[in-house]
Design a protein around this motif. Structure first.
Motif, PDB file in Angstrom:
ATOM      1  N   LEU A  78     -12.828  21.610  -2.585  1.00 53.24           N
ATOM      2  CA  LEU A  78     -12.600  22.131  -1.243  1.00 53.24           C
ATOM      3  C   LEU A  78     -11.976  21.098  -0.318  1.00 53.24           C
ATOM      4  O   LEU A  78     -11.167  21.436   0.536  1.00 53.24           O
ATOM      5  CB  LEU A  78     -13.920  22.618  -0.642  1.00 53.24           C
ATOM      6  N   ARG A  79     -12.399  19.861  -0.464  1.00 51.88           N
ATOM      7  CA  ARG A  79     -11.850  18.815   0.402  1.00 51.88           C
ATOM      8  C   ARG A  79     -12.220  17.447  -0.134  1.00 51.88           C
ATOM      9  O   ARG A  79     -13.284  17.257  -0.718  1.00 51.88           O
ATOM     10  CB  ARG A  79     -12.372  18.950   1.834  1.00 51.88           C
ATOM     11  N   GLU A  80     -11.315  16.502   0.060  1.00 56.25           N
ATOM     12  CA  GLU A  80     -11.617  15.091  -0.161  1.00 56.25           C
ATOM     13  C   GLU A  80     -11.670  14.409   1.195  1.00 56.25           C
ATOM     14  O   GLU A  80     -10.803  14.636   2.049  1.00 56.25           O
ATOM     15  CB  GLU A  80     -10.583  14.431  -1.075  1.00 56.25           C
ATOM     16  N   ILE A  81     -12.677  13.582   1.385  1.00 53.02           N
ATOM     17  CA  ILE A  81     -12.929  12.972   2.686  1.00 53.02           C
ATOM     18  C   ILE A  81     -12.850  11.464   2.568  1.00 53.02           C
ATOM     19  O   ILE A  81     -13.555  10.867   1.745  1.00 53.02           O
ATOM     20  CB  ILE A  81     -14.323  13.369   3.215  1.00 53.02           C
ATOM     21  N   GLU A  82     -11.981  10.862   3.331  1.00 57.45           N
ATOM     22  CA  GLU A  82     -12.007   9.412   3.491  1.00 57.45           C
ATOM     23  C   GLU A  82     -13.051   9.109   4.550  1.00 57.45           C
ATOM     24  O   GLU A  82     -12.881   9.449   5.717  1.00 57.45           O
ATOM     25  CB  GLU A  82     -10.626   8.883   3.900  1.00 57.45           C
ATOM     26  N   GLY A  83     -14.114   8.470   4.135  1.00 56.68           N
ATOM     27  CA  GLY A  83     -15.303   8.436   4.959  1.00 56.68           C
ATOM     28  C   GLY A  83     -15.459   7.235   5.854  1.00 56.68           C
ATOM     29  O   GLY A  83     -14.553   6.865   6.583  1.00 56.68           O
ATOM     30  N   VAL A  84     -16.596   6.593   5.765  1.00 54.81           N
ATOM     31  CA  VAL A  84     -16.999   5.614   6.758  1.00 54.81           C
ATOM     32  C   VAL A  84     -17.211   4.249   6.121  1.00 54.81           C
ATOM     33  O   VAL A  84     -17.453   4.131   4.915  1.00 54.81           O
ATOM     34  CB  VAL A  84     -18.295   6.062   7.459  1.00 54.81           C
ATOM     35  N   TRP A  85     -17.092   3.220   6.922  1.00 57.30           N
ATOM     36  CA  TRP A  85     -17.206   1.853   6.438  1.00 57.30           C
ATOM     37  C   TRP A  85     -18.673   1.446   6.360  1.00 57.30           C
ATOM     38  O   TRP A  85     -19.438   1.643   7.311  1.00 57.30           O
ATOM     39  CB  TRP A  85     -16.430   0.911   7.357  1.00 57.30           C
ATOM     40  N   ALA A  86     -19.049   0.901   5.228  1.00 56.96           N
ATOM     41  CA  ALA A  86     -20.408   0.383   5.033  1.00 56.96           C
ATOM     42  C   ALA A  86     -20.351  -1.138   4.991  1.00 56.96           C
ATOM     43  O   ALA A  86     -19.570  -1.712   4.226  1.00 56.96           O
ATOM     44  CB  ALA A  86     -20.986   0.914   3.723  1.00 56.96           C
ATOM     45  N   ASP A  87     -21.154  -1.790   5.823  1.00 56.85           N
ATOM     46  CA  ASP A  87     -21.203  -3.250   5.808  1.00 56.85           C
ATOM     47  C   ASP A  87     -22.601  -3.714   6.161  1.00 56.85           C
ATOM     48  O   ASP A  87     -23.539  -2.919   6.227  1.00 56.85           O
ATOM     49  CB  ASP A  87     -20.134  -3.860   6.722  1.00 56.85           C
TER      50      ASP A  87
END
Length: 520
Positions: A78-87
């Motif tokens: 349905l969708r590919e999501i470029e998500g969030v930065w983890a640090d």
């Protein structure tokens, strides 16, 4: 048909510039310098807070990287999501909040981390089902108390096997009713069991002392995720998490100064702030729907909330820890309640407004079981079975408000006391009469020591009757999980609204069950 709408929301990281329909919450900054190794999952992946149209995805990275996702249903992407930065600011945890999901549908979410150089790590899949909006069947399990009394992951006994048993019931949701960790009890290599046997723990760095620093609290949340059964359970069953005292310290209350020589930092408020932040980082809670962020990824306000589950079910999660007054030593009148005025008002308004067939109130403390310490009354019960006094008037007002509004089909769920029980409350047996009969179901621990039941000690103010109970029947104050007396509950709602409650032991065996017909 678009199933993921324009409100797909990202948490705890940076926005992906120019991506339509994505809104980022949390900290913003550019990606760091290139890393040599691929960024991998460190502790599996999980989902949480699944409603009729939303869900939370959670994962933790081995290094700085971006959490990405691919959402599919019935084999269709349905969708590919470029998500969030983890640090390091959130201990490399990250979450994606999905909105605009179709109700009553099974979803698969493939999650991976992308490093600053674009290299992608291994994929972890989590699956979940959104709740149906129409009259359809659904189920949940509940329990509490993970890795308590020093009993952690014992590889010789297969680890935290009650999670495997819960998965075997194929629930749609897991309510963890608090004590998701035991920050105040050391996990040592061995524990001497009352039977003379030796419990052997898997020990991770930092869990051999009480948690005081933020990093120590985070380490306690990482610990259960080392268990294969826990990770397998999280991959298939979304969690709704509450907190209670052991995420900070036993029986703590705001403003308390802890009298415990194990602690260098004895201000409960300081410890609770760190414990709350670690809990929030490691539990799949949708922070943006609960609270306002303080700008550093940490939400300082309320934990209590409603989880809508369609026509037949609303779940109301309480916070009986953050807004209370000091723990009393008597039943003297005029004491602050456990919820505080705002949460009391919210609960009455939300339950009264609910149109769901069943209103399930998930509490982190039982209503009538007394505290273990007469000089530290942690719950509402105070040993005085007369008219409401001490903290009890708060509960009396809530129950009376439900009756005045004609609220029907309210069920209370809880854990906390380390045994399982079914309690029926009725004004016919109570010292106060302006409430309708209701059930409270108790089940736990999921992975901790087992305590004796408190059947003979229940506070009689609201007329509880013990219909079933099972706990530690030995003379020792606690019983090792080795004995098998670990417990969870299962709640199933049929398409016609019939509610079946089953209390299980840690092997999955059914101990007791009842059917409840909804009252119109």
């Amino acid at each position: 048909m678009v199933l993921l709408g324009r409100r797909t929301t990202l948490m705890a990281g940076v926005a992906i510039g120019g991506t339509p329909g994505l809104v980022a919450y949390g900290l913003r900054r550019g990606a760091p310098a290139l890393l040599r190794d691929r960024v991998e999952h460190s502790h599996g992946a999980r989902s949480g807070e699944v409603t009729t149209d939303s869900a939370v995805l959670w994962a933790r990275a081995t290094a700085d990287g971006r959490l990405d996702a691919r959402i599919s249903s019935n084999g269709r992407v349905l969708r590919e999501i470029e998500g969030v930065w983890a640090d390091e600011r959130a201990d490399h945890t990250a979450r994606i909040v999905l909105d605009g999901l179709a109700p009553g549908r099974r979803y698969d979410a493939d999650l991976w981390f992308t490093g600053p150089d674009g290299a992608t790590g291994a994929v972890e899949r989590v699956s979940f089902s959104t709740a149906p909006v129409h009259a359809a069947a659904q189920s949940l399990v509940w329990s509490g108390d993970t890795c308590g009394q020093g009993f952690g992951i014992n590889p010789e006994l297969g680890g935290l096997t009650t999670y495997r048993a819960m998965l075997g019931t194929r629930p749609d949701l897991f309510l963890h009713c608090g004590d998701t960790i035991y920050a105040d009890i050391e996990i040592l290599p061995t524990v001497a069991e009352p039977t003379g046997e030796t419990w052997r723990n898997l020990v991770a760095e930092g869990v051999d002392k009480v948690a005081e620093t933020l990093e120590e609290f985070r380490g306690r949340h990482r610990y259960p995720l080392l268990d294969d059964h826990v990770r397998a359970f999280h991959a298939e069953v979304p969690t709704v998490a509450q907190w209670d005292d052991h995420e900070t310290c036993n029986n703590w209350y705001p403003g308390e100064v802890i009298d415990d020589e194990r602690y260098a930092e004895r201000r409960a408020d300081v410890l609770a702030l760190r414990g709350r932040r670690a809990w929030q980082e490691y539990q799949p809670v949708p922070v943006r729907t609960l609270v306002e962020s303080a700008g550093d990824g940490f939400a300082r306000r309320r934990i209590y909330r409603r989880v809508p589950r369609g026509q037949h079910l609303d779940v109301f999660c309480l916070d009986m820890r953050s807004h209370r007054g000091p723990n009393p030593t008597s039943a003297d009148p005029g004491q602050p309640g456990l919820l505080g005025p705002d949460q009391e008002r919210w609960l009455v308004e939300q339950v009264t407004r609910s149109r769901a067939t069943w209103k399930v109130i998930s509490a982190d403390l039982p209503l009538s079981a007394p505290s273990n310490h007469a000089d530290d009354l942690d719950g509402a019960a105070n040993g005085d079975s007369g008219p409401p006094t001490g903290r009890e008037p708060e509960l009396a007002r809530i129950l009376a408000a439900f009756q005045r509004a004609g609220v029907r089909n309210v069920v209370w769920l809880t854990a906390d006391v380390h045994y399982t029980a079914a309690h029926h409350y009725s004004p016919e047996r109570a010292a106060v009469t302006d409430f309708d009969p209701f059930w409270e179901f108790v089940s736990g621990p999921v992975a901790a020591g087992t305590f004796a039941t408190k059947d003979a000690q229940l506070d009689g103010t609201f007329g509880p009757r013990v219909v079933f109970s099972k706990g530690n029947e030995t003379a020792a104050w606690t019983q090792s999980p080795r004995a098998g007396n670990q417990f969870f509950g299962h709640l199933a709602i049929a398409a016609d609204g019939l509610l079946t409650v089953t209390l299980h032991d840690g092997s999955g065996a059914a101990l007791w069950a009842t059917d409840l017909e909804p009252v119109s």
